[in-house]
Design a protein around this motif. Structure first.
Motif, mmCIF file in Angstrom:
data_model
loop_
_atom_site.group_PDB
_atom_site.id
_atom_site.type_symbol
_atom_site.label_atom_id
_atom_site.label_comp_id
_atom_site.label_asym_id
_atom_site.label_seq_id
_atom_site.Cartn_x
_atom_site.Cartn_y
_atom_site.Cartn_z
ATOM 1 N N VAL A 183 2.394 4.013 -0.646
ATOM 2 C CA VAL A 183 1.156 3.235 -0.508
ATOM 3 C C VAL A 183 -0.037 4.163 -0.662
ATOM 4 O O VAL A 183 0.028 5.358 -0.361
ATOM 5 C CB VAL A 183 1.086 2.510 0.853
ATOM 6 N N LYS A 243 -2.229 -2.324 -2.864
ATOM 7 C CA LYS A 243 -1.178 -1.520 -2.216
ATOM 8 C C LYS A 243 -1.763 -0.287 -1.527
ATOM 9 O O LYS A 243 -1.173 0.792 -1.535
ATOM 10 C CB LYS A 243 -0.105 -1.114 -3.233
ATOM 11 N N ILE A 281 -1.687 -3.732 4.424
ATOM 12 C CA ILE A 281 -1.740 -3.219 3.053
ATOM 13 C C ILE A 281 -2.395 -4.277 2.165
ATOM 14 O O ILE A 281 -1.962 -5.432 2.147
ATOM 15 C CB ILE A 281 -0.327 -2.886 2.542
ATOM 16 N N ARG A 321 -1.935 9.292 -1.533
ATOM 17 C CA ARG A 321 -0.806 8.381 -1.315
ATOM 18 C C ARG A 321 0.133 9.000 -0.286
ATOM 19 O O ARG A 321 0.139 10.213 -0.097
ATOM 20 C CB ARG A 321 -0.024 8.129 -2.624
#
Length: 289
Positions: A260, A205, A201, A252
């Motif tokens: 994330v 993010k 990541i 996401r």
């Protein structure tokens, strides 16, 4: 055996490190020196070095590291021979030099210090000294029947290739037999088979991919096999239709209890997977009718 070399200016400090009794240092080689401690040896080096004020990095420091297995069997006489042969290969004979063996760790190694300034006041040419040191160490290892760097590299390559294959087999088994419904399940099932899946990541993010840790190796999915990129894995996971629609809309997803971001490409991959499964299910129902 690995050989490393460089020119240094901090002769006294390096000599003190080499001749460190706490590291069980033993002198195994010396040339044109009479001193009995680091300070005396450093002073003897400096007497010769005053003949060449232009050269600032006037001492050469080398480290010779046999493999752990080779080092366990080497006696002082053989360690001295390794050093002598290395000095000859580097054409450093007739210079002040001293070498110590360190046995403070399981990995035995030799520290060799050579005065870069010869008795004629000329400085030894140290261009490409690191590469030349490795080449000299390679020759010495061959001469003495020790493991060479190339052999070590080949062993590691063979080990990694075996590990890659095992990870790939686990991945295939999880996707085919366990049929995970999301990345969380995929990570869980892989861990049950001793493969640690580590999400990569970035600072924004955003999920960029997966790394796989297994038997001491840590590899990116693409390093394991092209079929183990995050996109390829996503293609084979049976994401829930409702959840996938939200993923596509927001770019996401929920991963290990955290939200994330994902790239639009990954979101599109998940969407295609769901559409394909929906079509397949619809066709199946039609056939039953």
């Amino acid at each position: 055996m690995i050989g490393m070399g460089k020119s240094i200016s901090h002769t006294g400090a390096s000599m003190g490190y080499g001749w460190d009794e706490e590291k069980e240092a033993e002198v195994i080689y010396r040339e044109h020196l009479a001193g009995d401690n680091p300070k005396e040896i450093t002073q003897e080096f400096k007497i010769i070095q005053t003949q060449n004020q232009r050269c600032k990095k006037n001492t050469m420091s080398f480290v010779l590291s046999p493999t752990i297995k080779d080092g366990q069997d080497l006696k002082d006489k053989q360690l001295t021979e390794i050093t002598q042969r290395f000095v000859q290969e580097m054409k450093l004979q007739e210079r002040q030099a001293i070498a110590f063996v360190h046995r403070d760790k399981s990995h035995l190694h030799i520290h060799l210090y050579v005065n870069r300034i010869g008795f004629d006041g000329k400085a030894y040419k140290d261009n490409f000294i690191g590469k030349r040191s490795q080449q000299a160490a390679e020759k010495v290892a061959q001469q003495m029947g020790l493991t060479t760097v190339r052999e070590v590299q080949q062993e590691r390559l063979n080990e990694i290739q075996s590990i890659r294959q095992e990870i790939k087999q686990v991945n295939e088994k999880v996707l085919t037999e366990m049929k995970p419904k999301d990345f969380d399940q995929y990570i869980k099932y892989m861990k049950q088979r001793n493969v640690e899946v580590i999400p990569s990541i970035n600072k924004s993010k955003r999920l960029q991919g997966f790394r796989f840790e297994y038997k001491g190796q840590n590899l990116k999915g693409s390093e394991v096999h092209r079929s183990m990129s995050m996109a390829r894995i996503a293609e084979r996971i049976g994401f829930d239709k409702t959840a996938s629609q939200k993923i596509v809309k927001d770019n996401r997803l929920e991963l290990l209890g955290k939200t994330v971001g994902i790239s639009p490409n990954i979101a599109a991959t998940i969407a295609k997977r769901v559409i394909k499964m929906t079509v397949k299910k619809t066709i199946g129902l039609g056939m039953e009718i």
